[in-house]
Scaffold this motif. Structure first.
Motif, PDB file in Angstrom:
ATOM      1  N   MET A  28       0.819  -1.216   0.000  1.00 53.54           N
ATOM      2  CA  MET A  28       0.000   0.000   0.000  1.00 53.54           C
ATOM      3  C   MET A  28       0.854   1.268   0.000  1.00 53.54           C
ATOM      4  SD  MET A  28      -1.453   0.021   3.894  1.00 53.54           S
ATOM      5  CE  MET A  28      -0.351   0.113   5.327  1.00 53.54           C
ATOM      6  N   LEU A  29       2.157   1.136   0.284  1.00 52.68           N
ATOM      7  CA  LEU A  29       3.048   2.294   0.213  1.00 52.68           C
ATOM      8  C   LEU A  29       3.533   2.555  -1.206  1.00 52.68           C
ATOM      9  CD1 LEU A  29       5.294   1.758   3.383  1.00 52.68           C
ATOM     10  CD2 LEU A  29       2.986   2.690   3.209  1.00 52.68           C
ATOM     11  N   ASP A  30       3.232   1.632  -2.114  1.00 47.52           N
ATOM     12  CA  ASP A  30       3.648   1.760  -3.520  1.00 47.52           C
ATOM     13  C   ASP A  30       2.638   0.998  -4.380  1.00 47.52           C
ATOM     14  OD1 ASP A  30       5.070   2.306  -5.822  1.00 47.52           O
ATOM     15  OD2 ASP A  30       6.576   0.745  -5.471  1.00 47.52           O
ATOM     16  N   ALA A  57      10.210   8.014  11.076  1.00 49.68           N
ATOM     17  CA  ALA A  57      10.006   6.846  10.208  1.00 49.68           C
ATOM     18  C   ALA A  57       8.523   6.496  10.109  1.00 49.68           C
ATOM     19  CB  ALA A  57      10.790   5.654  10.743  1.00 49.68           C
ATOM     20  N   THR A  58       7.805   6.635  11.214  1.00 48.06           N
ATOM     21  CA  THR A  58       6.367   6.381  11.198  1.00 48.06           C
ATOM     22  C   THR A  58       5.660   7.400  10.327  1.00 48.06           C
ATOM     23  OG1 THR A  58       6.404   5.409  13.410  1.00 48.06           O
ATOM     24  CG2 THR A  58       4.295   6.251  12.619  1.00 48.06           C
ATOM     25  N   VAL A  59       6.010   8.659  10.506  1.00 49.40           N
ATOM     26  CA  VAL A  59       5.406   9.727   9.706  1.00 49.40           C
ATOM     27  C   VAL A  59       5.632   9.478   8.219  1.00 49.40           C
ATOM     28  CG1 VAL A  59       5.465  12.194   9.177  1.00 49.40           C
ATOM     29  CG2 VAL A  59       5.609  11.421  11.553  1.00 49.40           C
ATOM     30  N   ASP A  60       6.844   9.079   7.860  1.00 49.78           N
ATOM     31  CA  ASP A  60       7.164   8.827   6.452  1.00 49.78           C
ATOM     32  C   ASP A  60       6.292   7.714   5.877  1.00 49.78           C
ATOM     33  OD1 ASP A  60       9.092  10.781   6.534  1.00 49.78           O
ATOM     34  OD2 ASP A  60      10.789   9.395   6.718  1.00 49.78           O
ATOM     35  N   LYS A  61       6.113   6.622   6.633  1.00 48.51           N
ATOM     36  CA  LYS A  61       5.310   5.499   6.142  1.00 48.51           C
ATOM     37  C   LYS A  61       3.833   5.870   6.009  1.00 48.51           C
ATOM     38  CE  LYS A  61       6.972   2.629   9.239  1.00 48.51           C
ATOM     39  NZ  LYS A  61       7.183   1.398  10.048  1.00 48.51           N
ATOM     40  N   VAL A  62       3.314   6.553   7.011  1.00 46.69           N
ATOM     41  CA  VAL A  62       1.901   6.936   6.956  1.00 46.69           C
ATOM     42  C   VAL A  62       1.653   7.904   5.804  1.00 46.69           C
ATOM     43  CG1 VAL A  62       0.047   8.115   8.193  1.00 46.69           C
ATOM     44  CG2 VAL A  62       1.552   6.539   9.415  1.00 46.69           C
ATOM     45  N   MET A  63       2.549   8.850   5.625  1.00 49.62           N
ATOM     46  CA  MET A  63       2.377   9.810   4.535  1.00 49.62           C
ATOM     47  C   MET A  63       2.527   9.132   3.176  1.00 49.62           C
ATOM     48  SD  MET A  63       1.448  12.674   5.668  1.00 49.62           S
ATOM     49  CE  MET A  63       1.647  13.565   4.110  1.00 49.62           C
ATOM     50  N   ALA A  64       3.432   8.167   3.058  1.00 46.84           N
ATOM     51  CA  ALA A  64       3.569   7.430   1.802  1.00 46.84           C
ATOM     52  C   ALA A  64       2.269   6.712   1.460  1.00 46.84           C
ATOM     53  CB  ALA A  64       4.725   6.441   1.901  1.00 46.84           C
ATOM     54  N   ASP A 103      -2.706  17.253   5.898  1.00 45.68           N
ATOM     55  CA  ASP A 103      -1.501  17.729   5.224  1.00 45.68           C
ATOM     56  C   ASP A 103      -1.877  18.525   3.981  1.00 45.68           C
ATOM     57  OD1 ASP A 103       1.663  17.102   5.140  1.00 45.68           O
ATOM     58  OD2 ASP A 103       0.873  17.213   3.105  1.00 45.68           O
ATOM     59  N   PRO A 104      -1.202  19.665   3.726  1.00 45.83           N
ATOM     60  CA  PRO A 104      -1.542  20.518   2.584  1.00 45.83           C
ATOM     61  C   PRO A 104      -1.490  19.819   1.229  1.00 45.83           C
ATOM     62  CG  PRO A 104      -0.073  21.665   4.100  1.00 45.83           C
ATOM     63  CD  PRO A 104      -0.137  20.235   4.561  1.00 45.83           C
ATOM     64  N   GLU A 105      -0.805  18.694   1.163  1.00 49.63           N
ATOM     65  CA  GLU A 105      -0.711  17.978  -0.113  1.00 49.63           C
ATOM     66  C   GLU A 105      -2.040  17.349  -0.532  1.00 49.63           C
ATOM     67  OE1 GLU A 105       2.226  14.614  -2.127  1.00 49.63           O
ATOM     68  OE2 GLU A 105       2.807  15.733  -0.329  1.00 49.63           O
ATOM     69  N   PHE A 106      -2.942  17.163   0.407  1.00 48.90           N
ATOM     70  CA  PHE A 106      -4.194  16.470   0.127  1.00 48.90           C
ATOM     71  C   PHE A 106      -5.350  17.456  -0.055  1.00 48.90           C
ATOM     72  CE2 PHE A 106      -1.959  13.450   3.170  1.00 48.90           C
ATOM     73  CZ  PHE A 106      -1.302  12.786   2.137  1.00 48.90           C
ATOM     74  N   THR A 107      -6.267  17.091  -0.930  1.00 46.45           N
ATOM     75  CA  THR A 107      -7.394  17.975  -1.250  1.00 46.45           C
ATOM     76  C   THR A 107      -8.703  17.482  -0.649  1.00 46.45           C
ATOM     77  OG1 THR A 107      -7.989  16.799  -3.308  1.00 46.45           O
ATOM     78  CG2 THR A 107      -6.300  18.507  -3.466  1.00 46.45           C
ATOM     79  N   TRP A 108      -8.646  16.463   0.214  1.00 43.75           N
ATOM     80  CA  TRP A 108      -9.900  15.905   0.690  1.00 43.75           C
ATOM     81  C   TRP A 108     -10.450  16.633   1.921  1.00 43.75           C
ATOM     82  CZ3 TRP A 108      -6.868  10.789   0.590  1.00 43.75           C
ATOM     83  CH2 TRP A 108      -5.835  10.794   1.528  1.00 43.75           C
ATOM     84  N   SER A 109     -11.771  16.597   2.011  1.00 41.86           N
ATOM     85  CA  SER A 109     -12.441  17.038   3.222  1.00 41.86           C
ATOM     86  C   SER A 109     -12.404  15.895   4.230  1.00 41.86           C
ATOM     87  CB  SER A 109     -13.891  17.434   2.937  1.00 41.86           C
ATOM     88  OG  SER A 109     -14.610  16.311   2.439  1.00 41.86           O
ATOM     89  N   ILE A 110     -12.660  16.188   5.485  1.00 42.42           N
ATOM     90  CA  ILE A 110     -12.550  15.176   6.534  1.00 42.42           C
ATOM     91  C   ILE A 110     -13.795  15.173   7.402  1.00 42.42           C
ATOM     92  CG2 ILE A 110     -11.190  14.327   8.483  1.00 42.42           C
ATOM     93  CD1 ILE A 110      -8.839  16.009   7.373  1.00 42.42           C
TER      94      ILE A 110
END
Length: 255
Positions: free
Chosen positions: A116-118, A151-158, A190-197
């Motif tokens: 799911m990371l790739d 490392a956790t942040v990197d995986k979740v964001m990926a 995160d600003p990279e995402f365009t979704w509402s929550i």
């Protein structure tokens, strides 16, 4: 968690690892899936069916992340959702899922070995992406839940970047999780995402979170503020979580 469908010979001691870090080891999952036929993280479909069917249409193309040996895809199929793709990192889980679905005549459901990371999919190809307890595994050994290890942040964001990428412009990401809004919102916003929550809860004496992230609909007021009653406490860890609760309790104990 519901274990009513587990065979009697499979005891909790057979699948619960000695330490939470084992959940990050692919070998653990291969061994577990080899002996375990079915397990539902965070309740079975009947507990959140009323929520999920508000957002999935019969014609929706759906991707399930980390299907494991859950029956979620089968339940969706029985509710008329035919364009289903399931992925898991474990080849054993994938093979067993394929065999189980074929034995029930659910030939339309695709099951693939994938990370799911790739994700091995083109941009904007799914209407819905669903995960149930899969992202929670990424938070094992994450340290302070208010300030997780890099490392956790990197995986979740990926993971989230891949989900956002494969969703169609008006697609929806559904996350069914133990993670409370004050821990998840920093990632989802995160600003990279365009979704509402948005989020809902389900469960009886213990509540699980059902997040709905709608791509392309983000606004500065698209999420609810954290309420004082949502502050974490040890009472959140109800005995209902049974033997595997320490995967999540590990993080809260360090607060």
């Amino acid at each position: 968690m519901d274990r009513t469908d587990d065979p009697p010979e499979l005891q909790k001691s057979d699948v619960v690892p000695p330490t939470a870090s084992a959940y990050l080891d692919p070998k653990y999952w291969d061994e577990r899936f080899a002996q375990e036929d079915h397990y539902e993280w965070f309740k079975d479909y009947s507990h959140f069916r009323h929520l999920i069917l508000q957002h999935i249409q019969p014609e929706s193309s759906v991707l399930e992340l980390g299907c494991g040996n859950s029956q979620l895809c089968e339940e969706l199929y029985r509710d008329g959702i035919n364009e289903l793709t399931c992925i898991d990192l474990s080849p054993i889980a994938v093979e067993k899922m394929k065999n189980r679905l074929l034995s029930k005549g659910y030939k339309e459901i695709k099951v693939l070995e994938a990370d799911m990371l790739d994700l091995p999919f083109e941009d904007q190809c799914f209407d819905i992406v669903i995960e149930k307890g899969t992202m929670d595994v990424l938070f094992v050994d994450s340290g302070d839940p208010w300030n997780p290890h890099p490392a956790t942040v990197d995986k979740v964001m990926a993971m989230l970047k891949e989900v956002h990428r494969v969703l169609k412009p008006d697609g929806i990401f559904i996350s069914i999780t133990f993670g409370q809004p004050h821990f998840r919102r920093r990632f989802f916003n995160d600003p990279e995402f365009t979704w509402s929550i948005e989020w809902r809860t389900f469960g009886e004496t213990f509540h699980y979170f059902f997040y709905i992230l709608k791509k392309g609909q983000r606004s500065s007021e698209s999420y609810e503020p954290v309420k004082a009653s949502e502050k974490p406490s040890m009472s959140l860890f109800h005995e209902e979580l049974e033997g595997e609760d320490f995967i999540f309790r590990t993080n809260i104990d360090e607060m």
